[in-house]
Design a protein around this motif. Structure first.
Motif, short mmCIF file in Angstrom:
data_model
loop_
_atom_site.label_atom_id
_atom_site.label_comp_id
_atom_site.label_asym_id
_atom_site.label_seq_id
_atom_site.Cartn_x
_atom_site.Cartn_y
_atom_site.Cartn_z
N UNK A 1 -6.08 24.02 -49.50
CA UNK A 1 -7.25 23.36 -48.90
C UNK A 1 -7.04 21.87 -48.69
N UNK A 2 -5.91 21.33 -49.16
CA UNK A 2 -5.71 19.88 -49.03
C UNK A 2 -5.92 19.42 -47.59
N UNK A 3 -6.84 18.44 -47.40
CA UNK A 3 -7.18 18.07 -46.02
C UNK A 3 -6.02 17.45 -45.25
N UNK A 4 -5.09 16.82 -45.92
CA UNK A 4 -4.01 16.15 -45.21
C UNK A 4 -2.73 16.97 -45.12
N UNK A 5 -2.33 17.57 -46.23
CA UNK A 5 -1.03 18.23 -46.22
C UNK A 5 -1.14 19.72 -46.46
N UNK A 6 -2.37 20.26 -46.39
CA UNK A 6 -2.54 21.68 -46.65
C UNK A 6 -2.19 22.53 -45.43
N UNK A 7 -1.71 23.75 -45.66
CA UNK A 7 -1.32 24.62 -44.55
C UNK A 7 -2.51 25.08 -43.72
N UNK A 8 -3.67 25.13 -44.31
CA UNK A 8 -4.84 25.60 -43.56
C UNK A 8 -5.17 24.64 -42.42
N UNK A 9 -5.28 23.35 -42.77
CA UNK A 9 -5.54 22.38 -41.72
C UNK A 9 -4.34 22.25 -40.78
N UNK A 10 -3.14 22.44 -41.34
CA UNK A 10 -1.94 22.42 -40.49
C UNK A 10 -2.03 23.48 -39.42
N UNK A 11 -2.48 24.69 -39.81
CA UNK A 11 -2.61 25.78 -38.85
C UNK A 11 -3.69 25.47 -37.82
N UNK A 12 -4.80 24.92 -38.29
CA UNK A 12 -5.88 24.58 -37.36
C UNK A 12 -5.40 23.57 -36.31
N UNK A 13 -4.60 22.62 -36.79
CA UNK A 13 -4.13 21.57 -35.89
C UNK A 13 -3.28 22.15 -34.76
N UNK A 14 -2.51 23.19 -35.10
CA UNK A 14 -1.68 23.84 -34.08
C UNK A 14 -2.56 24.32 -32.93
N UNK A 15 -3.75 24.80 -33.28
CA UNK A 15 -4.67 25.27 -32.25
C UNK A 15 -5.57 24.16 -31.72
N UNK A 16 -5.26 22.94 -32.14
CA UNK A 16 -6.02 21.81 -31.62
C UNK A 16 -7.40 21.65 -32.23
N UNK A 17 -7.64 22.34 -33.34
CA UNK A 17 -8.93 22.20 -34.02
C UNK A 17 -8.79 21.10 -35.07
N UNK A 18 -9.73 20.17 -35.12
CA UNK A 18 -9.61 19.11 -36.12
C UNK A 18 -9.71 19.68 -37.53
N UNK A 19 -8.98 19.07 -38.46
CA UNK A 19 -8.94 19.56 -39.83
C UNK A 19 -10.30 19.44 -40.52
N UNK A 20 -10.49 20.25 -41.52
CA UNK A 20 -11.72 20.25 -42.29
C UNK A 20 -11.39 19.84 -43.71
N UNK A 21 -12.27 19.07 -44.31
CA UNK A 21 -12.10 18.65 -45.70
C UNK A 21 -12.74 19.71 -46.60
N UNK A 22 -12.03 20.84 -46.74
CA UNK A 22 -12.64 22.06 -47.27
C UNK A 22 -13.40 21.87 -48.57
N UNK A 23 -12.72 21.32 -49.58
CA UNK A 23 -13.36 21.21 -50.89
C UNK A 23 -14.17 19.93 -51.03
N UNK A 24 -14.02 19.02 -50.06
CA UNK A 24 -14.70 17.74 -50.18
C UNK A 24 -15.97 17.66 -49.37
N UNK A 25 -16.08 18.52 -48.34
CA UNK A 25 -17.24 18.46 -47.47
C UNK A 25 -18.39 19.26 -48.08
N UNK A 26 -19.59 18.72 -47.97
CA UNK A 26 -20.73 19.36 -48.63
C UNK A 26 -21.01 20.75 -48.10
N UNK A 27 -20.76 20.96 -46.81
CA UNK A 27 -21.14 22.26 -46.25
C UNK A 27 -20.07 23.31 -46.49
N UNK A 28 -18.82 22.91 -46.69
CA UNK A 28 -17.76 23.91 -46.82
C UNK A 28 -17.32 24.14 -48.26
N UNK A 29 -17.71 23.27 -49.18
CA UNK A 29 -17.16 23.37 -50.54
C UNK A 29 -17.49 24.72 -51.19
N UNK A 30 -18.76 25.10 -51.17
CA UNK A 30 -19.13 26.35 -51.84
C UNK A 30 -18.50 27.57 -51.16
#
Lengths: 431, 310, 279
Positions: free
Chosen positions: B143-172
């Motif tokens: 879930x790491x927003x900078x070096x995590x594979x999840x955001x890395x994969x999203x970036x490939x598709x041009x989707x901006x990364x998400x701060x999974x565990x840090x964002x209030x709406x996505x943490x839970x």
């Protein structure tokens, strides 16, 4: 039947053997008292996590042990993370070490609960005179000095000099730098794929409380159980500025606000942020970990409306009131705090030593290190903050303030709601 | 006559002797395990419940006073506790439900004639075997927003990364996904075993009658799995509601208390605020709440299954 | 099942299976990859599954740091001791639960079930006080006894299922021959119970090896830390987190459980179902 009893007996015998071995283990760890030769052994729980600092602490302890065969000191290495909870169980479980390394704002709770020895009468006279009244005040509760204050941290801005240059910004010099300057530089250095500032505010309270002093934001007044809180413009100045920079200027990386300082350093090294605000101790980490050719500078101390003032929340060395060797522990700490020794620790940790003697020594050690000039300069503005006198500060910080600041920095609540949560929450806690 | 008269008491004596011997035998078999249970489970449990009615703290040489329902009255108005309670319900409920859905799908796949089943079975062990702390460490990396594979994969598709565990709406939700991930294996294994005990004839008979795969699942598989499903979801719910390590290491209740499940909240009250009386009262309330929810669920489920059978 | 399936259903099923494979396996893969990456690469914000250059130093660094080796030793000691004691204690009681009728059995079953409901957070506070009272606070022995107590419900549940699966006729035959109860237990029940015992023992080992919360509260001295606690302290809040060694340490902590689970897979299932169906 007999055979069944036999099985039971075997099980119990097995359990008994384990009881014995367990007891031995227990006594080995708990022995504050020494071996057969009559020497006293003091357990010294140190939290220093930098390898260089650990080496410095060990060298000092080795010196002491060589000179004092009757009082031996044994280092118990622990980490900063989760120390508060651990100390709670150590104290209540009766397994706390003799000498306890921690920080002023957190030991208030333990002093209030009656676990820390009064050191007033043991402190070396010269040492006492060599540390400022304000710093002693930060470790004084109910007229008892409950700890030796050792080193202090300040919050500093570090910058990627190349990114500043690329944005046409001159690296600020001078005695101090205003928050407006920081905001301007952050704006100027924000580009398509980099933010001007990254600030690891995942645990925001300590930084917010400390930096508020620059705007005369004191939060608390009064002492002990009678402390009261006031959250006004002065207290909210720094959070509001960070909020504005993040959501209006968009010059602060919002992700960084949920991370730890160390995590943001990765973005700093990677050129994702041009500047970062960190504890001064990170100067050591940056020097060690930054990629080769990384061109970084420490910026001058941040100045609020009242000056470059931050909270003095020193690291501390306390003595367990239940220790059989309070006096011996204090003697060791007098030795530990001597100018040369303290200087070694402060220098390894990139922290500001509390005593003038150690400070002079550090200035010599760090003569040719530009980052150190700023570290020491930021130390001039450290004053004892009111929250150190508040008995339930840690409770308020962890259960009220941290979630409230996190919500505000994530743009989930307004600054009015933040102020309300902070003061209503205190009312709940102080109950 | 006299011989009969003497015989009867002897017989009862022998029976009594046997019963007593058996009882002694039972006691001898049970005592070794009973001792630790009493010392480390029953006594603490009883005193834990009792502590809730006191003002105990972890102060040095603290006095303990009985204060009746004082803690519970205070707890009634503690909106942070009830907020945390709500988060706990959402967390445990979603994990139990989503785990069931995923595990059911996986079990069906593993119960079919596909290849790669063996490999999947082995891989399915990974989440089960991993210590919760390691699970949390791995998912923090993912879930790491900078070096995590999840955001890395999203970036490939041009989707901006998400701060999974840090964002209030996505943490839970992010934490719930981890809970589901770690719960799938156990539930799958149980469901699979249940499916394998359903006789093939039932399915074949239904197939001959022209029932499609979906209908067969609905009318044969699901009803026969019902007891297992009820037990598994109930247990999952309890375990998740009481779980601590995973979220403690993942988020420590953050951001802004958004993942502060009740065990964490109670832990902070006990070992940070040192109010163990109040914390124990929280524990008491949690036990009662779980039992209430559970009995509602079980009663409801059994009533339904009775209804459907009738 | 040999029924015909339309081809697209097969494709969909394979796609779903592949997704599960990926979802379940990827985290371990990522952990492995991180454990072979250099600290420079981990800090570089680049996202690659395969390390740019393979760095084997993390495992060495992990073992050197934070007394991880000592913690692994503690974990091993605690887990093995828990396993041995639990099996010794639960064997007779499971037999009693499965064979002896009456109130005892009902009480045992009720306790096994309710013990699942109580949050360990409620028990931990008094448990801490109890251990302090008997001077077992901050000792591995105290932790072991607590682990034994907390795994007993589950092991009893499993074991009594295995016992119940052994036909009573065998024992009755032994009784006819005049064998004492203990002889019957040793010569008839124990051999038949062996597979169940192995499964139970391994399960206990893994529970103790993986446990976090109780160790967090009950152990205070760093030299007594178990592996999960030591790993957690790697994740310092402000100290420099070294991801490479952390990942390596996490891998090392996973290996024993993973091995045991792959041996155990089928038996564990059987045991739990035996407990559920026959109990």
């Amino acid at each position: 039947m007999k055979r069944i009893r036999g099985i039971g007996a075997v099980a119990f015998a097995g359990a008994a053997v384990l009881v014995l071995s367990g007891c031995q283990q227990g006594s080995a760890t708990n022995s504050g008292d020494g071996g057969d030769d009559g020497a006293v052994t003091l357990q010294f729980q140190s939290l220093s996590d930098q390898p260089a600092t650990q080496a410095a602490v060990k060298a000092i302890v080795d010196d002491w042990n060589a000179e004092n065969s009757d009082v031996q000191v044994k280092i118990v290495q622990a980490g900063w993370d989760g120390t508060f909870d651990k100390l709670v169980t150590q104290f209540t479980g009766g397994t706390a070490p003799d000498i306890i390394h921690y920080e002023a704002s957190s030991i208030v709770s333990f002093a209030a609960d009656g676990y820390l020895a009064d050191l007033t009468d043991y402190i070396d006279g010269d040492l006492k005179a060599d540390i400022s009244e304000g710093i002693w005040d930060s470790v004084t509760q109910n007229d008892e000095i409950i700890a030796y204050p050792s080193t202090l941290q300040s919050y500093m801005a570090f910058a990627n000099a190349d990114l500043l240059e690329a944005a046409g910004v001159e690296v600020p010099t001078g005695d101090s730098m205003t928050w407006d300057e920081l905001q301007e530089i952050a704006k100027a250095t924000t580009t398509g794929d980099a933010h001007g500032l990254g600030w690891g505010l995942g645990s925001p309270t300590a930084a917010m409380m400390s930096l508020a002093l620059g705007f005369d934001g004191t939060f608390f007044s009064g002492e002990g159980e009678d402390a009261s809180i006031e959250v006004g413009d002065a207290e909210l100045a720094v959070p509001e500025l960070v909020h504005e920079m993040t959501y209006t200027d968009k010059s602060v990386d919002p992700t960084s606000l949920t991370q730890s300082g160390s995590e943001v350093l990765a973005s700093f090294y990677g050129g994702k942020v041009a500047m970062t605000v960190q504890g001064s101790f990170q100067a050591t980490n940056i020097a060690n970990d930054a990629p080769e050719g990384f061109n970084w500078v420490a910026l001058p101390p941040l100045e609020g409306s009242e000056g470059a003032i931050q909270a003095a929340n020193p690291q501390t060395y306390s003595v367990n009131i239940d220790s059989e060797y309070v006096e011996e522990s204090a003697e060791f700490l007098n030795f530990f705090m001597a100018g040369d020794n303290l200087a070694q620790i402060a220098y390894a940790d990139a922290l500001i030593p509390s005593s003038d003697a150690a400070r002079a020594e550090v200035e010599k050690l760090a003569a040719d290190n530009p980052a150190w000039t700023q570290v020491l300069a930021s130390g001039d503005g450290l004053v004892g903050p009111p929250f150190l006198k508040v008995e339930k500060y840690t409770e308020w910080k962890d259960t009220i303030a941290t979630p409230a600041f996190q919500q505000y920095l994530a743009n989930e609540i307004t600054s009015e709601q933040l102020a309300a949560q902070l003061s209503d929450g205190w009312a709940d806690i102080a109950g | 006559m006299s011989s009969v008269a003497t015989k009867v008491p002897r017989q009862t004596k022998r029976v009594g002797h046997r019963a007593r011997a058996q009882r002694r035998e039972a006691v001898a078999l049970v005592i070794p395990a009973l001792l630790p249970i009493i010392i480390f489970s029953v006594i603490p449990l009883a005193s834990g419940v009792a502590l809730g009615f006191t003002d105990a703290t972890l102060k040095r040489n603290a006095e303990i006073n009985f204060i009746g329902f004082g803690n519970f009255i205070e707890l009634l108005g503690d909106h942070r506790f009830w907020g945390s309670f709500g988060i706990g319900i959402v967390w445990a409920g979603s994990v139990a439900l989503l785990t069931l859905v995923c595990a059911m799908a996986l079990a069906l796949l593993l119960n079919s004639d596909l290849r790669l089943k063996g490999l999947t079975r082995v891989l399915a062990l990974i989440p089960w075997a991993m210590p919760p702390v390691v699970i949390a460490i791995v998912w923090r990396m993912i879930y790491n927003p900078n070096s995590g594979p999840l955001n890395g994969a999203l970036e490939v598709f041009g989707i901006p990364g998400v701060n999974w565990l840090g964002d209030f709406s996505t943490a839970l939700p992010a934490v719930i996904v981890v809970g589901v991930w770690s719960g799938i294996p156990q539930t799958t294994v149980l469901l699979l075993a249940g499916m394998q005990s359903i006789s093939a004839e039932q399915h074949e008979a239904a197939a001959v009658d022209g029932a499609g795969a979906i209908r067969r699942f609905w009318h044969i598989t699901l009803p026969s799995l019902r007891p297992i499903i009820i037990a598994v979801t109930a247990l999952d719910f309890i375990w998740q509601f009481n779980s601590f390590g995973l979220i403690y290491v993942l988020t420590e209740g953050g951001p802004g208390g958004r993942t502060m499940i009740p065990p964490l909240f109670t832990y902070l009250e006990a070992f940070r605020n040192r109010e163990i009386g109040y914390a124990s009262a929280m524990g008491d309330v949690l036990v009662i709440a779980i039992m209430l929810i559970l009995s509602l669920y079980l009663v409801n489920q059994f009533r339904q299954s009775k209804g459907s059978r009738a | 099942m040999t029924m015909k399936r339309p081809w697209y259903a097969t494709v969909l099923m394979y796609a779903a299976l592949a997704m599960f494979l990926f979802f379940l396996g990827f985290p371990l893969l990522w952990l492995l990859s991180a454990s072979f990456k250099s600290s420079g690469e981990l800090n570089s914000l680049a996202v690659n599954l395969l390390p740019a250059e393979w760095d084997f130093s993390n495992f060495g660094a992990a073992l050197e740091r934070q007394n991880l080796l000592l913690a692994a030793g503690n974990s091993l000691f605690v887990s093995i001791a828990t396993m041995v004691i639990t099996v010794l204690l639960s064997m007779p009681m499971a037999y009693a639960l499965a064979r002896l009728k009456g109130r005892l059995r009902a009480a045992g079953t009720v306790w096994i079930l309710t013990s699942q409901v109580f949050p360990s957070i409620l028990i931990i506070i008094p448990l801490f006080l109890v251990l302090r009272a008997i001077s077992l606070n901050d000792t591995l022995l105290g932790l072991i006894l607590v682990y034994v107590t907390f795994t007993l419900p589950f092991t009893l549940w499993m074991l009594q299922g295995y016992v119940a699966a052994i036909p009573t006729e065998l024992e009755e035959a032994g009784e006819m021959d005049g064998a004492s109860r203990i002889t019957i237990l040793r010569t008839i029940v124990l051999p038949l119970l062996a597979p169940g015992l192995v499964a139970t023992a391994m399960f206990t080992f893994v529970s103790a090896w993986n446990e976090f919360f109780l160790a967090l509260v009950l152990l205070q001295s760093p030299e007594l830390y178990t592996l999960p606690i030591a790993l957690r302290s790697f994740l310092g809040a402000e100290g420099q987190t070294q991801l490479g060694p952390l990942a390596a340490g996490a891998i090392l902590a996973t290996i024993p459980s993973l091995i045991i689970f792959s041996i155990l897979q089928k038996k564990l299932t059987g045991g739990m179902l035996a407990g559920a169906v026959k109990g």
